[in-house]
Design a protein around this motif. Sequence first.
Motif, mmCIF file in Angstrom:
data_model
loop_
_atom_site.group_PDB
_atom_site.id
_atom_site.type_symbol
_atom_site.label_atom_id
_atom_site.label_comp_id
_atom_site.label_asym_id
_atom_site.label_seq_id
_atom_site.Cartn_x
_atom_site.Cartn_y
_atom_site.Cartn_z
ATOM 1 N N GLY A 273 0.787 -1.223 0.000
ATOM 2 C CA GLY A 273 0.000 0.000 0.000
ATOM 3 C C GLY A 273 0.819 1.272 0.000
ATOM 4 O O GLY A 273 0.291 2.363 0.253
ATOM 5 N N ALA A 274 2.112 1.176 -0.306
ATOM 6 C CA ALA A 274 2.993 2.341 -0.212
ATOM 7 C C ALA A 274 2.738 3.328 -1.342
ATOM 8 O O ALA A 274 2.296 2.971 -2.429
ATOM 9 N N TYR A 275 3.039 4.574 -1.061
ATOM 10 C CA TYR A 275 2.983 5.624 -2.073
ATOM 11 C C TYR A 275 4.095 6.623 -1.772
ATOM 12 O O TYR A 275 4.831 6.477 -0.795
ATOM 13 N N ILE A 276 4.259 7.601 -2.612
ATOM 14 C CA ILE A 276 5.433 8.467 -2.599
ATOM 15 C C ILE A 276 5.624 9.185 -1.262
ATOM 16 O O ILE A 276 6.758 9.524 -0.893
ATOM 17 N N SER A 277 4.557 9.375 -0.491
ATOM 18 C CA SER A 277 4.676 10.070 0.792
ATOM 19 C C SER A 277 5.568 9.335 1.779
ATOM 20 O O SER A 277 6.076 9.945 2.721
ATOM 21 N N VAL A 278 5.766 8.030 1.590
ATOM 22 C CA VAL A 278 6.661 7.278 2.473
ATOM 23 C C VAL A 278 8.035 7.930 2.487
ATOM 24 O O VAL A 278 8.608 8.193 3.548
ATOM 25 N N LEU A 279 8.588 8.194 1.309
ATOM 26 C CA LEU A 279 9.919 8.790 1.229
ATOM 27 C C LEU A 279 9.908 10.285 1.478
ATOM 28 O O LEU A 279 10.874 10.841 1.999
ATOM 29 N N ALA A 280 8.816 10.936 1.099
ATOM 30 C CA ALA A 280 8.759 12.393 1.202
ATOM 31 C C ALA A 280 8.438 12.885 2.605
ATOM 32 O O ALA A 280 8.884 13.970 3.004
ATOM 33 N N LYS A 281 7.684 12.075 3.388
ATOM 34 C CA LYS A 281 7.207 12.574 4.682
ATOM 35 C C LYS A 281 7.293 11.577 5.830
ATOM 36 O O LYS A 281 7.627 11.949 6.952
ATOM 37 N N PHE A 282 6.964 10.323 5.586
ATOM 38 C CA PHE A 282 6.772 9.396 6.693
ATOM 39 C C PHE A 282 8.076 8.961 7.355
ATOM 40 O O PHE A 282 8.095 8.651 8.544
ATOM 41 N N LEU A 283 9.160 8.884 6.585
ATOM 42 C CA LEU A 283 10.458 8.557 7.164
ATOM 43 C C LEU A 283 11.119 9.850 7.618
ATOM 44 O O LEU A 283 11.274 10.780 6.822
ATOM 45 N N ARG A 284 11.486 9.920 8.886
ATOM 46 C CA ARG A 284 12.145 11.119 9.409
ATOM 47 C C ARG A 284 13.443 11.351 8.639
ATOM 48 O O ARG A 284 14.285 10.457 8.515
ATOM 49 N N GLU A 285 13.620 12.575 8.131
ATOM 50 C CA GLU A 285 14.702 12.811 7.174
ATOM 51 C C GLU A 285 16.086 12.542 7.746
ATOM 52 O O GLU A 285 16.905 11.854 7.108
ATOM 53 N N SER A 326 11.315 13.724 -2.362
ATOM 54 C CA SER A 326 11.998 12.441 -2.168
ATOM 55 C C SER A 326 13.378 12.466 -2.812
ATOM 56 O O SER A 326 14.365 11.997 -2.217
ATOM 57 N N ILE A 327 13.448 13.005 -4.019
ATOM 58 C CA ILE A 327 14.736 13.110 -4.707
ATOM 59 C C ILE A 327 15.680 14.012 -3.927
ATOM 60 O O ILE A 327 16.876 13.700 -3.770
ATOM 61 N N ARG A 328 15.170 15.124 -3.428
ATOM 62 C CA ARG A 328 16.005 16.042 -2.649
ATOM 63 C C ARG A 328 16.582 15.350 -1.423
ATOM 64 O O ARG A 328 17.777 15.490 -1.119
ATOM 65 N N ALA A 374 13.604 14.516 -15.506
ATOM 66 C CA ALA A 374 14.373 15.365 -16.422
ATOM 67 C C ALA A 374 14.763 16.676 -15.742
ATOM 68 O O ALA A 374 15.906 17.134 -15.846
ATOM 69 N N ASP A 375 13.819 17.289 -15.042
ATOM 70 C CA ASP A 375 14.091 18.559 -14.354
ATOM 71 C C ASP A 375 15.166 18.397 -13.291
ATOM 72 O O ASP A 375 16.025 19.272 -13.116
ATOM 73 N N GLU A 376 15.102 17.278 -12.547
ATOM 74 C CA GLU A 376 16.016 17.069 -11.424
ATOM 75 C C GLU A 376 17.338 16.441 -11.854
ATOM 76 O O GLU A 376 18.248 16.295 -11.032
ATOM 77 N N GLY A 377 17.432 16.060 -13.118
ATOM 78 C CA GLY A 377 18.679 15.470 -13.609
ATOM 79 C C GLY A 377 18.948 14.072 -13.117
ATOM 80 O O GLY A 377 20.102 13.676 -12.941
#
Length: 448
Positions: A273-285, A326-328, A374-377
Amino acid sequence: MLSLAASVAALEYIPQLKNYRLMDWDAVQQVVDFKPSIVTKSDPIVEAEVRLKPGRALEKTGARAAVEPLSDPKGSLHAFYEAIERVEAGEPGAVVRLAHYGDSPTTADLITADVRALLQKRFGDAGHGFYLIAKPWAWYGHRGVDSDSSGWDTEASNLTRVRDGYYGYGGVSFKGAAGARARFRLKEPGYVRVEVAYWQQLNGGSFTVEACGDRLGEQATAGEPSEGFTAYTLPADCKDIAVSVQSGPVRLFGVQFLRGSNGVVYDSLGLNGAYISVLAKFLREDHWAKELQHYAPDVVVINYGTNESVYAAFVDKVFEKELRESIRRIRAALPDKSILVMSPMDRGERNAAGQIETVPALQRLVELERKVAADEGVAFFNTFEAMGGNGTMAKWYAAEPRLVGADFIHPMPGGAKIIGNLLYQAMVDGYNRYKTAKTTAQFAKTGL
């Protein structure tokens, strides 16, 4: 009996539940009619084989397949390719590591197991890699490892309501008291090292690690909150490892198994059930950054979109922002490593006429991923187009044997193998192009 009949009927006629039907009436009709199976030239397995073997495509069609699924104009994958070069050159201790973050298909090591096997066959097997302490879902597992466990309180980063962000490399944490236990059985010999990842906490207890009945050591987890890792040498040809809590509380994340030889380690890090928010928000950076730095993958694969694709508002308003975040985060943690955005597969649903078609927002989501990459290289692998594009799941469902389940989302082993082969071939083709360009540049520099 009446209640059962009503339940089945509800799944047939309530639109929100149409992808969860218990009966496939088209399939029933085929059985009644005793229709023989016929393999045609449009069979998706044959089509995939043609795409996977350019020589065969030339032989059959007289032209190469039009799809070039891997795009990397900024050379984001060069760090990954350089790691492969070191392995091929036989540098002492050279290992190339991949971290593949994804959704439900990868929870059972589908797709990732096939890529792992192909890469390790070609470049060498350095070990299985990361494996969760226990099964968050009954179907969790990796090819080459059997496991069972008891006594753990499981918290998946995308499923718990109260998130503290400490979920380790794999996105799931496991809390246990005295008696909690996990056992792992490796199917192949030759592993020399096991490492356990844990969370150190002020009131932490301790756990032991055993291999083939011998205690390798005990690790205390009390201390200032921080990431912890403890590693042990395995007895020769030992394939049976156990982790047991001696006193609690103990919070563990996972184990990894290594061979001590050059080659490939492929971490399959899928969450149901994962979605992009896992990497962007749910895991403490800050925590996730330290985990990434410890395992140090040469390439991080971001493989989400299947679950988001049926929420058009999320795709149009949220997905792009969270993919960029997530990329950042990955780039901040691993500035010298590679990043590969991998699009989801096709996802089908039945329309009002009962036909299987691609969900409306999926193509917009894939295009967003392409644009952001493409934008993020960073590199981009277009799984959707590589497997056949719009309507592929309808073909896969009609194939014999079937390549996708009745939800038109989760691939069967044959379908997963096709995707794994496509990704592997794209990586190897990219690596070969990288080596050719490097050699050409060296010749140009020397004037030869």
